[in-house]
Scaffold this active site. Sequence first.
Site, PDB file in Angstrom:
ATOM      1  N   HIS A  52     -52.301  93.232  14.933  1.00  0.00           N
ATOM      2  CA  HIS A  52     -52.012  94.634  15.293  1.00  0.00           C
ATOM      3  C   HIS A  52     -50.524  94.970  15.110  1.00  0.00           C
ATOM      4  O   HIS A  52     -49.944  95.700  15.909  1.00  0.00           O
ATOM      5  CB  HIS A  52     -52.445  94.943  16.736  1.00  0.00           C
ATOM      6  CG  HIS A  52     -53.937  94.841  16.928  1.00  0.00           C
ATOM      7  ND1 HIS A  52     -54.780  95.895  16.701  1.00  0.00           N
ATOM      8  CD2 HIS A  52     -54.715  93.802  17.315  1.00  0.00           C
ATOM      9  CE1 HIS A  52     -56.033  95.505  16.948  1.00  0.00           C
ATOM     10  NE2 HIS A  52     -56.016  94.246  17.305  1.00  0.00           N
ATOM     11  N   ASN A 125     -60.667  98.771  20.499  1.00  0.00           N
ATOM     12  CA  ASN A 125     -60.673  98.987  19.054  1.00  0.00           C
ATOM     13  C   ASN A 125     -61.467 100.250  18.722  1.00  0.00           C
ATOM     14  O   ASN A 125     -62.035 100.882  19.610  1.00  0.00           O
ATOM     15  CB  ASN A 125     -61.326  97.795  18.348  1.00  0.00           C
ATOM     16  CG  ASN A 125     -60.397  96.596  18.249  1.00  0.00           C
ATOM     17  OD1 ASN A 125     -59.185  96.743  18.147  1.00  0.00           O
ATOM     18  ND2 ASN A 125     -60.965  95.408  18.288  1.00  0.00           N
TER      19      ASN A 125
END
Length: 485
Positions: A52, A125
């Site tokens: 990420h 997510n």
Amino acid sequence: MKNLTTTAGAPVASNQNSITAGPRGPVLLQDYQLIEKLAHQNRERIPERVVHAKGWGAYGQLTITNDLSKYSQAAIFSDVGKETPLLIRFSTVAGELGAADAERDVRGFAVKFYTEEGNWDLVGNNTPVFFIRDPLKFPDFIRTQKRHPKTNLRSPTAMWDFWSLSPESLHQVTILMSDRGLPIAPMYMNGYGSHTFSLWNDDGERYWVKFHFKTQQGHRYYTNAEATKIVGTSRESYQEELFGTIERGEFPRWTMYVQVMPELSAETMPFNPFDLTKVWPHMDYPLIEVGVVELNRNPDNYFAEIEQAAFSPSNVVPGVGYSPDKVLQSRIFSYADAHRYRLGTHYEALPVNAPQCPVHHYHKDGSMRFFSNDTGNPDSYYEPNSVGGPVENADYGEPPLKISGDADRYNHREGNDDYSQPRALFELFDDAQRQRLYSNIAEAMQGVPAEIAERQIGHFKRVHPEYGQGVADALGISIDIDRAA
Ligand code: NDP
């Protein structure tokens, strides 16, 4: 006009010329302003997130539209109309800090709610499930998404080798390779807490819960071909779109929902409700509206407020709890650990991470100790003490998690149905969506050895015969589909 100063606050007389021994002579070591400038530049980067790394974020608020007090005592849910400030950071998973935005990948959807009882981080997510269900496999999985140690290139062979040997990944792989695997920009995708969490109410009753954020902008996505063109013109398409939209006063919104399961129902579910590779079917656990999330303020400084934003699933508030989801349990450790490494011991005191409620703890020194004594009395630096320092409050006690068992390394693959839920999804796709699914997979499988491709096609076939055949056709290979299955 403000004076330019050194970091120590002394006014700077010249920011144009170094001190040299004569106009053509060498620089003097005493030119502290030059040295400070160079030294700061050398330290402008912190370790990028291992996953990420590339992200985009903004501030906004959650407005409650439905009363959830029956399920949770959390202050954030206490009144219809209540507003809680929040920060969201979206991200891709695999690409580095400089990666292009419009790449096929799962997107992070991390929300920090600044509640009056502490920060609650929902670090999810844009997909309701994940590739693995046992955290012992997480570092292995991530290796396959990152660069090969010798070639320093990403390796489709490693990705499909791992996936084809890990059938629990099928559900997430199908979502990733479907249209929703490549959204146009963050506002055109849903967010999910993904894990099962829990809520508990004033009566000490616990409910298992899944969190959903449904986009109000509609789902929009790029095909692979469109994304290739976009990346050729801008690698920053998400930042441009999110930042630009908010600057123009067009504020993206999501409707927040929960699915709620009474605590004891978990024991009679036909599958493990704490399995991160599974959703709870809507028909059995309908969505209950919670509120509306709106993003309406861009950060003033990207590095300070987004690169240093630290989200951790360990941050829950009274009324919200964990669940036995193994991957959640491991993230409770690993996210806070990552931030201590990346940012420093007291990273929660940075303005973007600091709770917007009083904070009183006895953790003392260490990197980033820039805040003052916060216990109200310099003599109260340990606990218990006789000088009125902060103390625990049993009113916030969480009901016990009624889960027990013998400790062992239980086989997480045994007895699991990894095919029915991807099938339910596949059956939602129309013909055109299925064709794009096949071609996206075929593109991603270029160069993968036949034996690995065949093993993976076998899994697709077990999801649905058309799925397996469709991928084989898109790859232009002829295989014995029944043998592959
Ligand atoms: P429903 O028909 O009630 O719901 C289907 C869900 O699928 C909706 O949430 C929809 O999201 C979502 N969806 C549609 N297209 C895609 C796609 N390309 N990628 C990912 N999600 C998509 O069915 P069920 O609840 O019985 O679930 C059936 C399947 O739907 C599941 O096996 C799962 O794969 C998928 N799904 C289920 C979710 C759940 O929480 N039950 C959540 C997300 C996906 P939207 O409403 O935003 O269009």
